[in-house]
Motif scaffolding. Structure first.
Motif, mmCIF file in Angstrom:
data_model
loop_
_atom_site.group_PDB
_atom_site.id
_atom_site.type_symbol
_atom_site.label_atom_id
_atom_site.label_comp_id
_atom_site.label_asym_id
_atom_site.label_seq_id
_atom_site.Cartn_x
_atom_site.Cartn_y
_atom_site.Cartn_z
ATOM 1 N N UNK A 171 0.833 -1.211 0.000
ATOM 2 C CA UNK A 171 0.000 0.000 0.000
ATOM 3 C C UNK A 171 0.865 1.257 0.000
ATOM 4 N N UNK A 172 0.412 2.245 -0.766
ATOM 5 C CA UNK A 172 1.140 3.517 -0.795
ATOM 6 C C UNK A 172 0.532 4.555 0.153
ATOM 7 N N UNK A 173 -0.553 4.166 0.798
ATOM 8 C CA UNK A 173 -1.236 5.107 1.681
ATOM 9 C C UNK A 173 -0.337 5.504 2.854
ATOM 10 N N UNK A 174 -0.519 6.716 3.291
ATOM 11 C CA UNK A 174 0.249 7.189 4.436
ATOM 12 C C UNK A 174 -0.361 8.468 4.979
ATOM 13 N N UNK A 175 0.057 8.814 6.182
ATOM 14 C CA UNK A 175 -0.320 10.101 6.769
ATOM 15 C C UNK A 175 0.824 11.065 6.536
ATOM 16 N N UNK A 176 0.467 12.309 6.238
ATOM 17 C CA UNK A 176 1.521 13.304 6.031
ATOM 18 C C UNK A 176 1.228 14.501 6.929
ATOM 19 N N UNK A 177 2.248 15.003 7.561
ATOM 20 C CA UNK A 177 2.046 16.087 8.518
ATOM 21 C C UNK A 177 3.268 16.991 8.533
#
Lengths: 744, 744
Positions: A171-177
């Motif tokens: 999966x390429x999903x991620x959280x970015x902050x």
């Protein structure tokens, strides 16, 4: 009120839950009596509150006590044990309707004065003002939060798991902050040694001082100041968009504009003007003229441009369209209707949207209605980090498995408005460059200061000492009573948390910790540990501040139970009592309509069952009343049987409804009590009832079913006739007689 | 040998390092003398060991002592301080050449008997046998492992960082490992209460017992048994291939067939026959006939099919080709030459290949020579998990930054062959279904047993008590001496680690831990904590077992320094002494050739510099000799200057070579000593030297350069003439005189 301490206050509220009470309460009363527990009611319905506001206009026999005020007072008593059902947060039209209904019933309450002029009208308006909106919670929520999945609900979820999307390791999903420039990076925190006033001030480049706010703080109160750089925020958004464009991952924004109701709409507005940068660059002046507010989302553009000439509207729509070609694909809130993530700020609420995404293989929906890997953009790093931790965990270990996973209940700091970030009266958008500072009014000492720029969002936050102390106590009690490790989520890199940590360590000393596993961990460590334990079937109490309370009581329940609506929500009152909130589904006006038309009430009293079980258990512990505990535990099991045997109310007329599910609750509850061996007295009491109910199951269900399908009359909507409502809600003579036999 | 305890034994070895010693040792001796430290040599070159083996054939003045035996004995002395340079692990041809050279020099050593027949020949063969191969390490490695990045090297890497590939948050790369059926899941472990013999037995389905191995265990020894299911392993491989096919992520295998030299070739073989399933299904019988061994990789197919008819070869090649169409893309070892990941088992060695992948944006090279996101397949979950943790960390935080990151030195358990997994004499591939068990020979008690199937890989592992105790001591010493937190990597879910944990907790009590931060964490927690600290510039000692020692002393050095070759490798001997290993680059035969032809020695003595600094520092601490510590610390700084000023040897004739770099080392060392203020005596001693060297820098460099470009004669390859070699290696009269002046 009686003088016995062993008393449950069951609130009478409005609409469906109030109707259901007519059926459920007799059962509860009969059963509770066996443990020597009285169940009293307290009518805090809108109608009752209207009546209580005008005693001088009513005849003696029409008058009612001010139950809400009494309940408010009761929250300060260690004996309080309150079952709080959902009630109407009345809007003006609802209040008007209630008034009209009462007047038609012969109550001489005044009309609602829209524009009060005379002193009398103003007085009336003021009295009604206290009834409007969410008037009940502030009076009753005099404690911190204890939320958990009740055993019955958890067992049901394990047996009949909700669907969980498979996670791909690729999966390429991620959280970015943000990595700097956000509230996290700038947070400063002090603990007030003594009570005193502080001023929040802005000092301009010209040296002028503008007082933004004056506050009185208590001794021991923790006070924080922090800001988010608008420039850094916009750079961050631009960076995330470019990254998505490069990697082909879909872009989505997750904020909480409803809770962080001052700061997050601004953050949202920046996202809108960065994503649609070309649009706002070109039309900025026009938009300002016509009143477009990007903080309200792109919907504001669609809304406001209607006043422009047709051709200009078309050009703008084309320019919006061109933005989509330029920018990466954006997650949709409703791909069918073409509603994007940036349409209105309240559409994607982080505490609900992130668990939904995580439950859904880490994906959200694209413009084509297909699920896609997503960059979840959450500017503020303080809390966003935990979602990245969860995402990494799911990539590594796969989706959580509801059939085997442990539970993560929460003990949340919220009493006396603890840690109310970003909302309300202490958040400011900077109108110019300068210095924000907090000054001790008595000494002139600068407690903290930040160099800010125009557009930056500065905010303060208060946390009083007594709630923290109570929160620590609650955590220890929960750890002790549930024999579960508890983790205080306190981040060593947060100034605020380090102030709290000192207090937590201090207040932990007030308790017997022998045999308990109580830890303090940073957020990532805490959530990781909780997840590692959860996939091994182990439970872990999360002891958190207010925001994490809000986030986690969605995140884990959604993984564990598929919804956060089935959670038990207790507010152990600081004075020692307890309030048990049932459900979060509102008071269901449509349910009442169906009852009146078809004599079928589809209200599910699950929340009441759960709250009652907890209330009885607590009462048993508090007064060393083992029968009460057994009642509570048996009720929890009975609730489990309701779930497992699918005896919850159906939505369709002719099928089992609210009353039928109450019968089954009574049946299972009686059976559990009859069969338990811890208290043979109690077993003996309930054995005949259990036998009779078992024997008469078909008959009772038939009696309950036979009344359905015809309209009924309950004598009012806001203020039903109790006798009529009771008759409607208790149509099974067999069941009623059996319950009566127990009470004798 | 003298009687002074403060003595460094500097080993004379072979080839380039031995030549470099002629130049470096005089410098070292001169400097060390200032701290009252003697530097003795011990010749353990192949030639010396040959001479020492046949004293009876040599004249009195030709005889040499058995230095290796003496050194071996010295490792048991608390005073041992040995600088161990790289030496030849002699093959038979190398040994023959050495013998011939010695004979030509007039030494009457016997020829190497290829096929010894007479008793005399057999005796000769036996004596030579002790010289062959890696004969030195087993004699000297009488301790655990202490590896770290020396301060100078770390500082250099911070200032001149190596390249690091950027990590994308959207990277699809990940580690994949078995979730059951591997060694991790089946590990059992016991600690022997008393010394005794055990039998490793296989019990067939027919009840027959086959003794696979008998072992004598010491009291307190930890003994483990575990197995990997061949069926589960093959299912796992198939699953990873299907997953890659689905997600488009490239497939790669990472094992350590060189170290786990029995188990991992088998694992590798399964990967080959699963990936090329269609090929092996079709040609299995033929392959068996012609001797294809998949454990040797696909190269075995290419190799063996040469005996088949041309047309059949072509068909097989086509079938291999078809496998590539069917299966996902596989990572290449050499995309130019078309060498895949499955070609030969020694090509992708996990401890080197994973750091390389992580340093390279988490990517490996595809068939088209392009970098791609990769599934790193590492069946055994015990250690694979740490790589997934690193990958998740890099996705979240980006690539490590060598300019700011902290360091993660290692204290590794390895003494007395601790935790030698998968290799050698205790690993068995099951020939049938049955039970593997370990039985206490004296009592008949079954210590552990596993149900196994044909093809499963069963292995045992031993760890003696004394090395564990010593390892704990070493960890505490390192934590104390470097003022750095130390984490014992012990996983609560591993049976073996829990046996170790009990010992660690016990042995920690033997030490003063006041002020130390010593923790025990599971692998994921330990590596995560180490990484979190590292990106904040903080150092953390990893205290690990043998395999993690091997993996981590590549992983972190490659991130921190770009290579593991610049690490300082110390073996603190269990008896109390220390061995300092210098470099891992071999003894460099080509360097000798260049020296002889062009009088340019490109050998880099960096490893010697680092080892000497550590050796001096340790000596200073041990004998409370502050001068020695200052010498060591100054040497470390001098080494830093060498790196920063690029005074390491060049490869090209005419430029600065080994001798020139030694001059600069002496110059910087002297300057550092002259400038330090902790010991004014020492500063006074070195001030004139520093001044003179500074003044004569150009002259000395010119003298050193002037000799280059012409052939030289050193009187031998294996056994050079010391006088000639010394003359060649010390061509600067100015430098030599200055050093002499110091000694006076």
């Amino acid at each position: 009120m009686t003088t016995s301490n062993q008393k449950i206050i069951y609130t009478i509220t409005d609409e469906a839950p109030a109707l259901a009470t007519h059926s459920l309460l007799p059962i509860v009363r009969s059963f509770a009596a066996a443990a020597g527990i009285e169940v009293e009611t307290s009518d805090i319905s809108v109608a009752a509150r209207v009546l209580a506001s005008f005693p001088e206009r009513l005849s003696e026999d029409q008058r009612v006590p001010d139950s809400l005020a009494e309940l408010g007072a009761l929250t300060q008593s260690p004996d309080a044990n309150i079952i709080k059902l959902p009630n109407i947060s009345a809007s003006v039209p609802q209040l008007r309707a209630a008034i009209a209904e009462l007047q038609s019933q012969g109550y001489n309450v005044p009309d609602f004065p829209e524009e009060p002029k005379t002193d009398e009208e103003k007085d009336i308006r003021a009295r009604y003002g206290k009834i409007l909106g969410s008037a009940v919670n502030p009076v009753l929520r005099e404690g911190n939060s204890d939320r958990r999945a009740p055993a019955a609900v958890k067992a049901f979820a394990r047996k009949f798991p909700h669907s969980m999307g498979k996670w791909s390791k690729a999966s390429q999903s991620h959280a970015d902050y943000m990595r700097g420039g956000d509230f996290f990076s700038s947070e400063q925190s002090v603990t007030m040694a003594d009570a005193g006033d502080v001023r929040i001030e802005f000092v301009g480049k010209d040296g002028n001082v503008e007082v933004k706010k004056e506050l009185s703080l208590q001794a021991g109160e923790v006070f924080d100041g922090m800001f988010m750089s608008a420039k850094k925020l916009r750079e961050f958004f631009e960076g995330t968009l470019n990254d998505c464009k490069e990697t082909g991952v879909m872009w989505s924004l997750h904020v909480k504009a409803t809770m962080m109701k001052v700061s997050h709409p601004i953050v949202f507005g920046h996202a809108v003007t960065v994503y649609y940068k070309d649009l706002f660059d070109k039309w900025g002046a026009t938009f300002e003229e016509i009143g477009v507010n990007p903080n309200n989302g792109l919907s504001s553009v669609y809304d406001k441009i209607k006043q422009l000439p047709e051709s200009q509207q078309e050009e703008i729509l084309q320019d919006i369209h061109d933005c989509y070609a330029e920018r990466p694909e954006m997650a949709m809130v409703d791909s069918v209707k073409g509603i994007t993530n940036l349409h209105i700020p309240s559409d994607v609420i982080v505490d609900a949207s992130m668990p939904a995404m995580i439950r859904n293989s880490g994906q959200m929906w694209g413009r084509d209605g297909k699920q896609k890997d997503t960059k979840a953009v959450m500017p503020e790093s303080t809390y966003a980090r935990i979602y990245q931790e969860v995402i990494n965990f799911c990539k590594t270990n796969g989706a959580f498995d509801p059939t085997t996973m442990g539970t993560v209940p929460n003990v949340g700091l919220m009493a006396q408005k603890a840690e109310e970030y970003g909302s309300h009266d202490k958040t400011f958008e900077m109108k110019a460059d300068g210095t924000m500072r907090v000054v001790n009014a008595a000494t002139g000492e600068v407690l903290m200061q930040h160099e800010v720029e125009k557009g930056d969002i500065w905010r303060a936050c208060q946390t009083k000492d007594a709630p923290i102390r109570d929160w620590v106590k609650l955590a220890v009690n929960r750890a002790r009573n549930s024999d579960t490790p508890a983790i205080f989520w306190l981040d060593p890199e947060r100034a605020h948390d380090m102030q709290l940590k000192a207090k937590v360590e201090e207040y932990l000393k007030e308790h017997d910790l022998s045999g308990l596993d109580i830890r303090i961990q940073d957020y990532n460590g805490a959530i990781r540990e909780s997840m590692e334990r959860a996939i091994r079937g182990q439970d872990t109490i999360s002891v958190t501040g207010n925001v994490l309370r809000d986030y986690l009581t969605d995140l884990f329940p959604i993984m564990e139970l598929g919804t956060s609506a089935k959670m038990l929500s207790i507010v152990p009152l600081m004075a020692g009592g307890g309030m048990y909130e049932t459900g979060a589904g509102g008071s269901a006006p449509k349910h009442v309509q169906q009852l009146v038309e078809e004599n079928h009430l589809r209200w599910d009293s699950l929340g009441e069952f759960l709250a009652l079980a907890a209330s009885l258990d607590e009462m048993g512990m508090k007064y060393d009343n083992p029968s009460a505990r057994i009642l509570g535990q048996a009720l929890d099991k009975a609730t489990g049987h309701i779930l497992e045997n699918n005896k919850s109310p159906s939505r369709k007329v002719g099928e089992l409804d609210n009353r039928g599910s109450h019968f089954y609750l009574a049946l299972y509850w009686a059976q559990e009590l009859a069969n338990q061996t811890d208290n043979t007295e109690l077993a003996k009491v309930f054995k005949p009832l259990a036998d009779q109910m078992t024997a008469n199951e078909a008959k009772i269900v038939a009696e309950l079913a036979s009344v359905q399908g015809k309209p009924v009359e309950i004598g009012g909507y806001y203020h039903a006739d109790p006798a009529k409502a009771s008759e409607v809600m208790r149509p099974s003579a067999t069941l009623n007689n059996l319950l009566d036999s127990l009470s004798v």
